[in-house]
Design an enzyme around this catalytic site. Structure first.
Site, short mmCIF file in Angstrom:
data_model
loop_
_atom_site.label_atom_id
_atom_site.label_comp_id
_atom_site.label_asym_id
_atom_site.label_seq_id
_atom_site.Cartn_x
_atom_site.Cartn_y
_atom_site.Cartn_z
N HIS A 139 13.22 -26.64 38.92
CA HIS A 139 13.97 -26.97 37.71
C HIS A 139 13.14 -26.97 36.43
CE1 HIS A 139 17.32 -27.56 40.25
NE2 HIS A 139 17.23 -28.85 40.48
N HIS A 213 23.32 -29.65 35.77
CA HIS A 213 23.06 -30.44 36.98
C HIS A 213 23.89 -31.73 37.05
CE1 HIS A 213 20.80 -31.78 40.47
NE2 HIS A 213 20.00 -30.74 40.40
N GLU A 349 25.80 -26.14 41.22
CA GLU A 349 24.97 -25.55 40.16
C GLU A 349 25.13 -24.04 40.18
OE1 GLU A 349 20.93 -27.23 40.98
OE2 GLU A 349 22.09 -28.55 42.26
#
Ligand code: GLA
Length: 384
Positions: A139, A213, A349
């Site tokens: 991420h 997210h 996601e």
């Protein structure tokens, strides 16, 4: 106020945005930011005020966003009796987000999901990224787009009230090449859709994979876990992973496996099956390969029977990571003092595939300076 965007708070971060004129700019006209309807500062971080903005529509649906991490802090939608409740996990105050947040509600970049060993090669050059997840890059690194200030501007487009978030990521930030100018537009329509449109431009060849997210729990105000939610995914295959959750490179057909959500299935039904992929993910934490389509396509349908709430996810992306909140363990106390127990939230996601920079057979995530990265996802809320 007809054009129901209440600009509750004024952004203070002044970061540059993409200069190119875009489709969404054409549809949107900037509105006057003054006078402020209300002012409530969500907190202060590194000397900057963190401010909260609210989008509303004619049905009472409400989405709140802060300029730290572009985080969606709450989404109120009606249940089948018309009662508005919050369907996302998060905190009441900034300190929760700063102290310990598994990316609750945040924008994710530059690269959503994992890059193996935090390394990739581009144009003959090796780039080394932060290895912030069991030796892998996750991420966007230590200070990804979930932990930076975004410049927020309110827009009123023909689609609904909207917020434009911009952030300029420096050349070399978190190890990635090229200065990346990113723009994200959150729009709430009167059809109860939250549209998220992403754009990015780079000064040098780079890789990009942006996502959102948010952890959803359609019971409303987190009345229990997500195991009773029903899920349908428009995908015949998924990406099996190794023990570090890096895709092996194959696409595995889902048919007959616990990963088969081609028809609506109760999430909890097979989540504890004896299955190596479920063991690696500690549940579902995998990328499904969406059946191809030319444009925006339905990717997922989530339904929660007690509330009657339905959420459909549409996207232009080739994949969707379904994460069943396996790392939630009751240690985080969220909004209204609710303890976020195991699997009390789930993420859908929309994204390109994990580790694509190292897996040339996957759809490319390379962005060149003469190109504009564009991606769009829509979360549509209804009841049945
Ligand atoms: C993503 C990852 C998970 C986990 C969560 C955050 O969904 O795939 O493994 O890192 O984010 O906890």
């Amino acid at each position: 106020m007809k054009n129901s965007l209440f600009f509750i708070l004024l952004a203070c971060a002044t970061l540059s945005s993409c200069s190119n004129k875009t489709e969404s700019e054409d549809k949107s006209a900037e509105v006057d930011n003054t006078p402020l309807e209300e002012q409530a500062v969500f907190g202060t971080y590194q000397g900057n005020q963190v401010l909260e903005y609210k989008l509303t529509n004619q049905n009472g649906v409400e989405v709140k966003v802060i300029n730290y991490g572009g985080i969606i802090t709450s989404i109120l939608t009606p249940n089948k009796e018309g009662v508005l409740e919050d369907i996302v996990l998060g905190y009441d105050t900034l300190s929760g987000y700063l102290k310990d947040s598994p990316y609750f509600g945040a924008l994710i970049g530059r690269y959503g999901n994992r890059i193996a060993n935090g390394r990739f090669e581009l144009d003959g050059e090796v780039y080394v990224l932060e290895q912030n997840n069991n030796g892998q890059h996750l991420h966007g690194g230590l200070v990804g787009f979930d932990k930076v200030f975004w410049n927020i501007k309110e827009l009123s487009s023909e689609d609904g009230s909207a917020l434009e978030l911009t952030y300029s990521s420096k050349d070399g930030e978190e190890g990635y090449p090229g200065e990346l100018d990113v723009k994200v537009i959150y729009t709430l329509t009167d059809d109860n859709e939250l549209m998220v449109e992403y754009e990015a431009e780079t000064s040098k060849m780079t890789v990009v994979n942006l996502t959102q997210h948010t952890y959803f729990n359609l019971t409303g105000n987190v009345k229990g876990d997500i195991l009773g939610h029903h899920l349908k995914l428009e995908a015949d295959g998924f990406l099996p992973v190794d023990e570090n959750l890096i895709p092996t490179g194959e696409i595995q057909p889902v048919k007959g496996s616990p990963f088969d959500f081609m028809s609506e299935e109760v999430i909890g039904k097979r989540i504890n099956n004896d299955d190596q992929q479920l063991t690696y993910g500690m549940g579902y934490d995998h990328c499904w390969v969406l059946n191809p389509a030319d444009s925006l396509k339905l990717a997922a349908t989530l339904y929660e029977p007690t509330s009657g709430r339905v959420m459909e996810v549409f996207t232009t992306e080739p994949g969707i990571q379904f994460y069943s909140g396996n790392f939630l363990d009751g240690s985080l106390i969220g909004k209204d003092g609710v303890k976020y127990a195991h699997r009390t939230g789930l993420c859908l996601e929309t994204q390109h595939f994990p580790d694509s920079p190292n897996q040339p057979q996957f759809p490319t995530v390379v962005l060149n300076p003469d190109e504009i990265y564009r991606s769009k996802s829509v979360y549509k809320f209804s009841v049945k």
